[in-house]
Motif scaffolding. Structure first.
Motif, PDB file in Angstrom:
ATOM      1  N   ARG A 162      -3.866   8.557   2.291  1.00 50.67           N
ATOM      2  CA  ARG A 162      -4.886   8.721   1.146  1.00 50.67           C
ATOM      3  C   ARG A 162      -4.504  10.004   0.478  1.00 50.67           C
ATOM      4  O   ARG A 162      -4.525  10.174  -0.584  1.00 50.67           O
ATOM      5  N   ASP A 163      -4.300  11.229   1.382  1.00 46.12           N
ATOM      6  CA  ASP A 163      -3.998  12.269   0.757  1.00 46.12           C
ATOM      7  C   ASP A 163      -2.905  12.529  -0.113  1.00 46.12           C
ATOM      8  O   ASP A 163      -2.897  13.356  -0.930  1.00 46.12           O
ATOM      9  N   ASP A 177       0.832  -1.146   0.023  1.00 50.26           N
ATOM     10  CA  ASP A 177       0.000   0.127  -0.020  1.00 50.26           C
ATOM     11  C   ASP A 177       0.902   1.261  -0.035  1.00 50.26           C
ATOM     12  O   ASP A 177       0.530   2.239  -0.478  1.00 50.26           O
ATOM     13  N   GLU A 182      -4.473   6.876   8.352  1.00 54.17           N
ATOM     14  CA  GLU A 182      -5.312   6.296   7.222  1.00 54.17           C
ATOM     15  C   GLU A 182      -5.594   7.419   6.150  1.00 54.17           C
ATOM     16  O   GLU A 182      -5.406   7.451   4.992  1.00 54.17           O
ATOM     17  N   GLN A 221       1.873   4.525  -3.395  1.00 54.03           N
ATOM     18  CA  GLN A 221       1.864   5.846  -3.080  1.00 54.03           C
ATOM     19  C   GLN A 221       2.983   6.396  -3.659  1.00 54.03           C
ATOM     20  O   GLN A 221       3.223   7.601  -3.735  1.00 54.03           O
ATOM     21  N   GLU A 264     -11.687  14.238   2.520  1.00 53.29           N
ATOM     22  CA  GLU A 264     -11.925  12.858   2.054  1.00 53.29           C
ATOM     23  C   GLU A 264     -12.263  12.190   3.316  1.00 53.29           C
ATOM     24  O   GLU A 264     -12.824  10.775   3.378  1.00 53.29           O
TER      25      GLU A 264
END
Length: 177
Positions: free
Chosen positions: A175-176, A45, A171, A49, A136
């Motif tokens: 994601r940002d 994960d 988290e 990114q 978000e």
């Protein structure tokens, strides 16, 4: 008139850029290979990114499948070769965010701790500021975690929900990126 009257005085030998030495080129390639190795050590994960092209991403994913040490070494050299065309600075910055020993990771960690404290200690203004910074985020879930963390503190219970809140903040921030 002498032969020296026609000489251009603006020439400066220091202005000529010399090509890098072979040793410098080798050091640069080894640094790219080491950066590639650091990418392969990240979780999948986190690797997703890191800004890399498709060929490099496939080579990094392939590294998980390789078990023989000699093959790993050759594959790392291949990853280093692919890194030559990649944006090494952007990749290095992304990898630093996940490296727990780096200053960037520590700073990000402290910012998240500050958000957690502001949210638990604060009121709706703190929640609104967080939502503005991270649109978000799931507002309902966030408010529930904050409510439970406040209740936990009031009852002097162990900070289990505060830890859950921190994990959620992490988290959302990842994601940002």
């Amino acid at each position: 008139m002498s032969d020296f009257d026609n000489i251009d005085d603006s020439y400066n030998p220091a202005d000529d850029e010399e090509p890098p030495s072979r040793s410098q080129i080798k050091r640069d390639m080894e640094a790219l290979q080491e950066l590639g190795k650091r990418i392969t050590e990240l979780r999948p994960d986190q690797q997703a990114q890191v800004p890399m092209d498709e060929r490099l991403a496939n080579a990094v994913a392939e590294m998980r499948r390789i078990t023989a040490n000699g093959a790993k070494k050759r594959h790392l050299q291949y990853i280093g070769k692919l890194m030559r065309t990649a944006d090494a600075d952007a990749i290095r910055e992304a990898v630093e965010r996940f490296d727990s020993a780096s200053a960037a990771h520590n700073q990000h960690f402290h910012e998240l701790e500050q958000w957690r404290e502001r949210l638990i200690e604060g009121d709706n203004d703190a929640v609104a500021a967080y939502i503005e910074a991270y649109p978000e985020a799931d507002i309902q879930h966030l408010r529930q975690l904050i409510r439970n963390a406040k209740k936990e503190r009031e009852q002097n219970k162990p900070p289990a929900t505060a830890r859950k809140l921190f994990r959620y903040l992490r988290e959302v921030s990842e994601r940002d990126y």
